[in-house]
Design an enzyme around this catalytic site. Structure first.
Site, PDB file in Angstrom:
ATOM      1  N   GLY A 267      35.096  37.175  43.363  1.00 37.08           N
ATOM      2  CA  GLY A 267      36.111  38.198  43.256  1.00 37.08           C
ATOM      3  C   GLY A 267      37.230  37.739  42.345  1.00 37.08           C
ATOM      4  O   GLY A 267      37.268  36.593  41.887  1.00 37.08           O
ATOM      5  N   GLU A 292      30.859  40.502  38.677  1.00 35.28           N
ATOM      6  CA  GLU A 292      31.454  41.717  38.121  1.00 35.28           C
ATOM      7  C   GLU A 292      32.327  41.439  36.919  1.00 35.28           C
ATOM      8  O   GLU A 292      32.338  42.211  35.962  1.00 35.28           O
ATOM      9  CB  GLU A 292      32.337  42.392  39.169  1.00 35.28           C
ATOM     10  CG  GLU A 292      31.617  42.973  40.330  1.00 35.28           C
ATOM     11  CD  GLU A 292      32.587  43.558  41.328  1.00 35.28           C
ATOM     12  OE1 GLU A 292      32.292  44.635  41.832  1.00 35.28           O
ATOM     13  OE2 GLU A 292      33.640  42.935  41.593  1.00 35.28           O
ATOM     14  N   LYS A 406      52.937  36.987  54.300  1.00 35.90           N
ATOM     15  CA  LYS A 406      54.333  37.381  54.582  1.00 35.90           C
ATOM     16  C   LYS A 406      55.082  36.288  55.343  1.00 35.90           C
ATOM     17  O   LYS A 406      55.694  36.518  56.386  1.00 35.90           O
ATOM     18  CB  LYS A 406      54.375  38.706  55.340  1.00 35.90           C
ATOM     19  CG  LYS A 406      53.963  39.904  54.488  1.00 35.90           C
ATOM     20  CD  LYS A 406      54.284  41.216  55.167  1.00 35.90           C
ATOM     21  CE  LYS A 406      53.940  42.391  54.253  1.00 35.90           C
ATOM     22  NZ  LYS A 406      54.780  42.431  53.034  1.00 35.90           N
TER      23      LYS A 406
END
Length: 500
Positions: A267, A292, A406
């Site tokens: 990815g 990809e 976060k």
């Protein structure tokens, strides 16, 4: 006029972007090129957005249904979304303005496996395609086109559309010619096995043949692809990369992998590029990629002689590496093949080649289900992309992520995911900066133990507490306590942190 337009009839159809935009009308289904910020049409989306605003200012409606290869750029998705020019979007997006429109209900979005979209267009699932807008590097004298820095679903859009608009971009290197391998997959009932048995097999043509009579406009541009630069690898990324390489070494020791037979899929992002940086100093040689996108780290591996072939449908390069590709495309086309995404993501080929797939995630649960797309269940971030194509069909499927986000308020490992993109049946390995969980061959309760071990230390007691409570129920194959299964996510919504 550019000498890249050799076809006399198409030279006569060169016009401005504003003129070409008049061929796009309210309600049209439009297929545009573009995949991860590469090869998308330049200037035309802005002209269509301008046209939409003019319609809206007059009190008239104007919105289109938009299909691409995958994500594009702010010049396409952002401009059109800001102009309220898109009513429906598929199969993947990552633009913040468009994301807000989708999450607020102002735009409809269908998240679709990337290998499926081209076939769905061929079958007419979305209705008749009105316009295909495709960026190209060059138009040959006989009307065939040289694709630019992505292929995506361009073949299916060009075949299906009533009207074609070509964007000839002279920023794209002319030496991309010869890098592409265009192969059409027929509809069901007419298919034959795809003849790829090695990553480097070329089975098609370097060009896309089109029906020249459908071309209504040609627009010349000289604008770069706009990909964001990758961040330098931080300590967390380096630790994840280290554990991924440890996992590969373990596969070699077990006799399931050899140093000269690693076929990778990766990815996009900073962590995958950190993994590839780690491979530079590893024992692995003759690495190949059936994936990809071509990323910075793959060019580094090719330059170092570590990677022999990379097959993809697009580039996803930082600005620096995109310029490098433009300068040295003639050299890189010896190692790189760009295919239509129906081929790059095809389950048949992925299964045959036996590759190791690595993708990112938002959250994973203790049994190995993965959420790749939605924050707290219903706030879409992007789309599933091709991760499902590779996860379901790879020899080994893996997911990588920092254990927290976060500032520690969000745990990537939770009792149960709020949205499932990849089920526990397809997920084999999960890796964080705290180690890797090899889930292959394990029953659900054994997977939970492995998953908790790679969670952030501050979240492990909470996960163990949940497992203990869930294990007191009557049914113990995959224990869950329904009243508390989403406590982590509910706490975050209520307090801003998943921690108690």
């Amino acid at each position: 006029m550019s000498d890249r337009i050799a076809h006399p009839g198409l030279r006569a159809k060169v016009m401005t972007a504003d003129e070409a935009a008049t061929f796009v009308n309210d309600g049209d289904l439009v297929g545009m090129s573009g995949f991860t910020g590469a090869g998308y049409p330049k200037v035309l989306p802005t002209a269509i957005a301008k046209r939409a605003k003019e319609f809206h200012d007059r009190g008239d409606s104007f919105s289109i249904s938009l299909l691409t290869g995958a994500s594009t750029s702010a010049e396409l998705d952002g401009e059109l979304a800001e102009a309220d020019a898109v009513k429906f979007r598929a199969p993947y997006q990552s633009d913040p303005i468009m994301r807000d429109k989708i999450n607020s209900g102002q735009m409809k979005y269908a998240d679709i496996h990337l290998s499926h979209l081209g076939m769905m267009v061929q079958e007419g699932f979305f209705g008749k395609m009105d316009v295909a807008i495709v960026e190209v590097t060059k138009i040959l004298e006989d009307g065939r086109i040289v694709p630019s820095s992505s292929v995506g679903n361009n073949v299916e859009y060009l075949d299906a559309a009533d009207k074609i608009i070509l964007g000839v971009n002279s920023w794209q290197s002319e030496e991309l010619e010869g890098m592409h391998d265009i192969y059409r997959i027929p509809l069901p009932g007419h298919r034959q096995p795809i003849p790829i048995t090695e990553v480097g097999d070329r089975i098609g043509s370097p060009y896309i043949d089109i029906d020249v009579s459908k071309v209504v406009a040609v627009v010349e541009t000289d604008s770069p692809d706009r990909n964001a630069p990758f961040k330098p690898a931080d300590e967390t990324s380096k630790k994840i990369a280290g554990y991924f390489l440890d996992f590969l070494e373990g596969e070699v020791r077990a006799g399931r992998l050899s140093y000269d037979r690693y076929i990778m899929q990766s990815g996009v992002g900073n962590v995958p590029n950190a993994v590839m940086a780690g491979l530079l100093d590893s024992k692995f040689e003759n690495i190949t990629a059936y994936t990809e996108v071509i990323q910075d780290g793959m060019l580094d591996l090719i330059d170092a002689g570590k990677m022999s072939v990379a097959s993809a449908t697009s580039f996803s390069l930082s600005p620096e590496y995109a310029e490098k590709m433009n300068r040295e495309a003639k050299r890189y086309r010896e190692n790189i093949i760009l295919r239509p995404q129906q081929v790059s993501n095809h389950p048949e080929v992925i299964r045959r080649l036996g590759l190791i797939a690595t993708n990112g995630m938002i959250e994973a649960d203790i049994y190995g289900n993965i959420n790749s797309t939605n924050v707290i269940g219903s706030r879409v971030m992007n789309g599933i992309g091709g991760s499902g194509d590779f996860t379901r069909n790879a020899y080994i499927s893996s997911f990588i992520s920092p254990a927290v986000a976060k500032g520690g308020a969000l745990s990537a490992i939770v009792p149960y995911v709020t949205h499932t993109d990849h089920t526990e049946h397809d997920v084999m390995v999960v890796i964080t900066e705290h180690g890797y969980a090899d889930l292959r061959g394990l029953a659900p309760r054994d997977r939970a133990e492995k998953m908790i071990a790679i969670a952030a230390p501050e979240y492990r007691p909470l996960l163990e507490e949940y497992v203990d409570r869930a294990g007191q129920g009557e049914f113990l194959q995959t224990p869950h306590e329904l009243a508390h299964v989403f406590d982590f996510q509910k706490r975050f919504v209520e307090t801003g942190s998943m921690l108690k």
